[in-house]
Structure formats: structure tokens, C-alpha cells
Design an enzyme around this catalytic site. Structure first.
Site, mmCIF file in Angstrom:
data_model
loop_
_atom_site.group_PDB
_atom_site.id
_atom_site.type_symbol
_atom_site.label_atom_id
_atom_site.label_comp_id
_atom_site.label_asym_id
_atom_site.label_seq_id
_atom_site.Cartn_x
_atom_site.Cartn_y
_atom_site.Cartn_z
ATOM 1 N N GLY A 152 49.677 36.309 67.910
ATOM 2 C CA GLY A 152 48.582 35.700 67.155
ATOM 3 C C GLY A 152 48.972 35.392 65.730
ATOM 4 O O GLY A 152 48.906 36.245 64.860
ATOM 5 N N THR A 153 49.441 34.181 65.499
ATOM 6 C CA THR A 153 49.890 33.796 64.173
ATOM 7 C C THR A 153 50.234 32.322 64.206
ATOM 8 O O THR A 153 50.210 31.705 65.264
ATOM 9 C CB THR A 153 51.140 34.602 63.778
ATOM 10 O OG1 THR A 153 51.465 34.328 62.436
ATOM 11 C CG2 THR A 153 52.311 34.240 64.643
#
Lengths: 327, 253
Positions: free
Chosen positions: A110-111
Site C-alpha cells: 500500500g503505497t
């Protein structure tokens, strides 16, 4: 607890069935080994151990029902019937279950991070949000790691894994410099990291990183991940927000941009990714790697960028609401 | 003294490692080898003992390549050399695999020297009985290099060096006659140094030349004979000039 209850009930119903049949291995059977002379204390300890073992030895349960066929068996079927609740789906096929469990735990990196090469060097940009499922644990994570004054690494996946292995890579690069009296190339550094990650393949490391730098051959950019993959390229974006970043990046990319144009492109790409992807946000950091090393260009909060790119327009009121006249 | 040369790991009271020194003796008994570094060429030469008639000389190669840009000549125990060369060749390829770059001459020399040192500090093994001359070109700087290692595990860079039999006289010759050369001149310097200690004739010398562009090339016997003839002619001319000059001075006095 359950097993003890079963054991007790078993004992009460069939006391005649000799305990020795099931507890024999631990009972005093004629041993076939050399007798060791023990003093009183040791003998007592051994007895205790044996007694303890007898209490917890439940191997008798399965073998009993298997050993006794016929009418007796029918009676205990109810007693020793399998548990009455339904097991969760997938328990019969444990391999698939384990795989699915692993998938749910995978944070899908998640990035949003991106990097690209252009005529004036390499631009590296990233957001700064860390999330644990739906919880935003931090808005100020440094996702661009400075390996050494001329090489940068980006972080996607497990934060601890990325931080540790990037620092480890920094150590190895420095040792290479000292031993060989020249800087390591970006190719070499990325290969060192990829080989390390490959040796840990399957052990649960989660790293999706880009190694960017400037060496004797010019600007270099490699994508390295924890599956052991290593790719050389001109444009990469890694993370859950990468599809959105690719859209903006691929659209606006030209190899002959100026540093300012490239800076703005990278900033926009990350901003748009943070707008649409819930796992990206916080602050956009942009770095530029030139022949003399890297330099941080900017760090802008995405919410401020939003209002910069899309300032609030005062909307004209069509119908004004008027208070009803007092009766 | 006899007590201190049995086991390799033992120092003598006056600080010698006798096994290492005996290994150096073995090197001194090996065939002569010379290396010269020019500005764009490096040359290796070794003394070749006369081949027995029935031997296939192609299987006795004294100058070997470690990689496309690195070559090695050695003096001492040839069997030890084979082992060392194999390990060095593996290391060259391993380096290419891990950093995607060919080795520099210094790197591979450091590796070979490290290997030689390991065998001076282990139990139950003896040192490698050979000194090596390593030449090559660095992959990016394209500069030529010449290094020498010895059984103790030390290494250093040289402009020109010799090892093996009569290496002292060869080195003296090189010190007197060395100057920055390139191409053919470098080859001639190496051959002249070898001819000092070897019975004359192209039959007893083996020469290999390396340039950055063309890599390693072993010279044919005919070529070597040509060079030898040139050198002899130059020598004769020098002698004549000296004699002539001496006669004139004596005449004048």
C-alpha cells in the site's frame, strides 16, 4: 481438557480392558537396555516422570476404537463421534487455506512510488502514508532511502524489510568502495540486493524497491522485488497507487524535459495516485539524482497540492433561500 | 631451525615462516618468466625448456588467460599453478555474475594473493609454490596493468618484473633498460630481458602479447625469431658504433 474427560469416561466404562495394553510403553516393562545404577533421588524423579506420562498418554483413544470392532464399537460411535460443529471452509485443503491466509495478510504494498530516467538524470518520488489494513498508521514515513550520496532506494511493501535491507545494501556498497577503490555501479548494487532477496525467497519478505543512481555509465534505474526479480528500465512505479501514477507519468513523459518539468510531472503523478488510492497519501517527496549525487527537490502535502491544482471556485447561487415572512 | 619447518603454522623464534621461504626457493628453481607493461600493450614471456620430441607442445601452455582481458604467467610448481588458475577463472566469472562487470586486474590479483595467503595460515596444508605475473586491462579505464604475487600472499604493481630462475639478473637488466614503450618496443624489451638468461634462439622462449582491442595473442615461433634477429642486429650495430667511437678517440689521443 476434553481428552481427559474422554479418558475418564473410557476408564469408567471398560475397567476390565487392561490399562497396560495402552499404557504399556511407559509402564515398567522388562527393559532391554543396560541397567544404570541410580541413586534414590534419581529413581524417584524417573517414577514421577513415568506417572506424568501415563496421565497424558492419550494414544490409547484412537487405537482402542480401531482395535475393537462389532457391537461395542456401535455403542461408542455416539460417544466418540466427530465434533458436531462445521469446520470452516478450506480446512480440508490446508495448503490452499494457508495460501489464502497469506494473501489476506499481504498488504499489497500500500503505497505509491515512482522513478524515471530522463536526459538530466533520474527523478525519484514517493508518498508517505503507512497503512495497516484500513487504519492509517502514519502520514510521515520516509519512503525514499538514501543508500549513499549518489544512490537512492524506494520503499514499498514491508517497511521494516525495506529499511533493513537498504541499510544493509549501503554497508555492502561502502565495503565495495573501500576494497576496490571505486564506487559500485547501480547495476552492481541492484544485483547484490536482488541476490540477497532471492536467497530469502519464500520466507515472507515483502519488498518492492527501485534502486536509482548515477555511476560511470550515466543514470541507472533498476526495479528489485522480494520474489527475486530484477528489471532494468526507464520508468517504474511501484505500489497500490502505481496504476494511477503510471497514467499521469506515461502521458506526460518526454526524455528531453528540464529538471523543473520532470519535477512537476513526478509530483503530479504521485498526487493523482494519492487522490484515488486510499493506501497512499501524506506528503509527496521528490528527489533528483544528477552527476554529483542526489538532491531533495520538494516535499508537499497532498491536500495542499489538491487545492493548488484545483482551487475552490465560488459557485454562483441560483436560487436564494428567503425566510418565510413572519405570519 | 629444523624444528620450525615441519608445520606451516609455526613461527620460528626469529620471526620466519620457513615453509613460505622454502616455497620461494621452489619458485627460484622454476623457469624464468618476465612481464613488461607498455602504454598500450602488456607482454608476458616465459622460458621454454626444449620440448621432448614425443610431447605434444600444445598441451603445455605456460601463459594462460583468466578472462578475455586478463592473462597470467607463473614460475614454480606447475601443478599448484593449475589449481590456482582454475580458482581464479571461477572467481572472474563469479564477479561478472554478481556485479555485472568484468574484474579489474587489481581485484583478481588480490583474490589470488588472498588465496595464497590462506594456505600459509591453515593447518595441514602447504603454501602454493609459485609466483605469478598477472597482466591485463581494466574494463573501464582501459589502462594496462602488471601485478606480481608470491607464495607469502603479498602482491604489488610493477612496470616490469621477472620471476623464476635468474630473475635477479633479468630485473637488473630491466631496471637499466626500462623506458615507457608501446607496441613492438614493449615486445622487444621483454624478449631482450629473457635472452639475457636463456640460451639464445626463438625455440626457447614463449611470448604472449595483450592489447585492449585484440586481447591475448601468443606469438608464433617465426615471429619470435624475427624479433630475435632484429635484436641481434641492433646489438651488433651498437657494438660496432662503440668500437668505432673508441677507435676514433684512441686515435685522437
Amino acid at each position: 481438557m476434553l481428552l481427559l474427560v474422554f479418558g475418564l469416561s473410557f476408564l469408567s466404562f471398560f475397567p476390565s480392558l487392561s490399562l497396560s495394553q495402552h499404557f504399556a510403553p511407559t509402564r515398567t516393562k522388562p527393559h532391554h537396555r543396560i541397567s544404570v545404577s541410580l541413586n534414590l533421588k534419581q529413581r524417584k524423579q524417573r517414577e514421577e516422570k513415568r506417572r506424568m506420562m501415563m496421565k497424558l498418554d492419550t494414544s490409547g483413544l484412537e487405537s482402542f476404537s480401531a482395535a475393537v470392532p462389532s457391537a461395542m464399537a456401535a455403542a461408542e460411535d455416539q460417544l466418540f463421534a466427530p465434533p458436531s460443529f462445521d469446520l470452516p471452509a478450506g480446512c480440508a485443503d490446508f495448503d490452499k487455506f494457508q495460501m489464502e491466509a497469506k494473501q489476506t495478510l499481504k498488504h499489497a504494498k500500500g503505497t505509491t512510488t515512482l522513478a524515471f530516467i530522463f536526459n538530466q538524470g533520474v527523478i525519484v518520488a514517493a508518498d508517505s502514508r503507512a497503512s495497516m489494513g484500513g487504519y492509517i498508521s502514519s502520514q510521515s514515513v520516509k519512503k525514499i532511502i538514501e543508500i549513499n550520496p549518489y544512490m537512492l532506494g524506494t520503499m514499498a511493501g514491508g517497511a521494516a524489510d525495506c529499511q533493513f535491507w537498504h541499510r544493509n545494501l549501503g554497508i555492502k556498497c561502502r565495503l565495495h568502495e573501500l576494497a576496490n577503490k571505486r564506487r559500485i555501479s547501480v547495476t552492481g548494487a541492484s544485483k547484490l540486493l536482488a541476490n540477497i532477496l532471492y536467497s530469502y525467497r519464500g520466507m515472507g519478505l515483502s519488498i518492492g524497491t527501485m534502486i536509482a543512481g548515477w555511476d560511470e555509465k550515466g543514470p541507472g534505474l533498476y526495479y528489485v522485488d522480494s520474489e527475486g526479480g530484477r528489471l532494468k528500465g526507464n520508468r517504474f512505479s511501484v505500489g497500490s497507487g502505481s496504476p494511477y501514477a503510471y497514467g499521469v507519468l506515461d502521458n506526460g513523459y518526454r526524455p528531453d524535459m528540464t529538471v523543473e518539468e520532470a519535477h512537476e510531472l513526478a509530483r503530479r503523478a504521485i498526487y493523482h495516485a494519492t487522490f484515488r488510492d486510499g493506501a497512499s497519501g501524506g506528503v509527496v517527496s521528490v528527489y533528483h539524482v544528477g552527476p554529483n549525487g542526489w538532491k531533495k527537490l520538494s516535499g508537499d502535502d497532498v491536500s495542499e497540492l489538491h487545492y493548488k491544482y484545483y482551487p475552490v471556485q465560488p459557485t454562483p447561487v441560483e436560487h436564494e433561500m428567503v425566510d418565510a415572512p413572519p405570519a | 631451525m629444523a624444528r620450525y619447518d615441519r608445520a606451516i603454522t609455526v613461527f620460528s623464534p626469529d620471526g620466519h615462516l620457513f615453509q613460505v621461504e622454502y616455497a620461494l626457493e621452489a619458485v627460484r628453481k622454476g623457469n624464468a618468466a618476465v612481464g613488461v607493461r607498455g602504454s598500450d600493450t602488456v607482454v608476458l614471456g616465459v622460458e621454454k625448456k626444449s620440448t621432448p620430441k614425443l610431447q605434444d607442445s600444445r598441451t603445455v601452455r605456460k601463459i594462460v588467460s583468466l578472462d578475455t582481458h586478463i592473462a597470467l604467467a607463473c614460475a614454480g610448481l606447475k601443478a599448484d599453478a593449475r589449481v590456482l588458475i582454475n580458482r581464479a577463472r571461477i572467481e572472474c566469472q563469479s564477479h561478472r555474475l554478481t556485479v555485472e562487470d568484468p574484474v579489474t586486474v587489481e581485484y583478481i590479483t588480490r583474490y589470488i594473493a588472498g588465496l595464497q595467503q590462506k594456505y600459509t595460515q591453515s593447518g595441514g596444508v602447504r603454501p602454493f609454490g609459485l609466483s605469478t605475473l598477472i597482466v591485463g586491462f581494466d574494463p573501464y579505464s582501459e589502462k594496462p596493468a602488471l601485478y606480481q604475487t608470491d607464495p607469502s600472499g603479498t602482491f604489488s604493481a610493477w612496470k616490469a618484473n621477472a620471476t623464476g630462475r635468474n630473475s635477479n639478473s633479468m630485473r637488473e637488466f630491466l631496471e637499466k633498460n626500462y623506458k615507457e614503450t608501446s607496441g613492438k618496443e614493449t615486445i622487444k624489451l621483454a624478449i631482450r630481458a629473457l635472452l639475457e638468461v636463456v640460451e639464445s634462439g626463438g625455440k626457447n622462449i614463449e611470448i604472449a602479447v595483450m592489447t585492449h582491442k585484440d586481447g591475448l595473442r601468443q606469438l608464433e615461433e617465426a615471429e619470435i625469431d624475427e624479433y630475435v634477429a632484429e635484436i641481434e642486429a641492433e646489438k651488433a650495430a651498437a657494438e660496432a658504433a662503440k668500437k668505432g667511437g673508441g677507435a676514433s678517440t684512441s686515435a685522437s689521443s
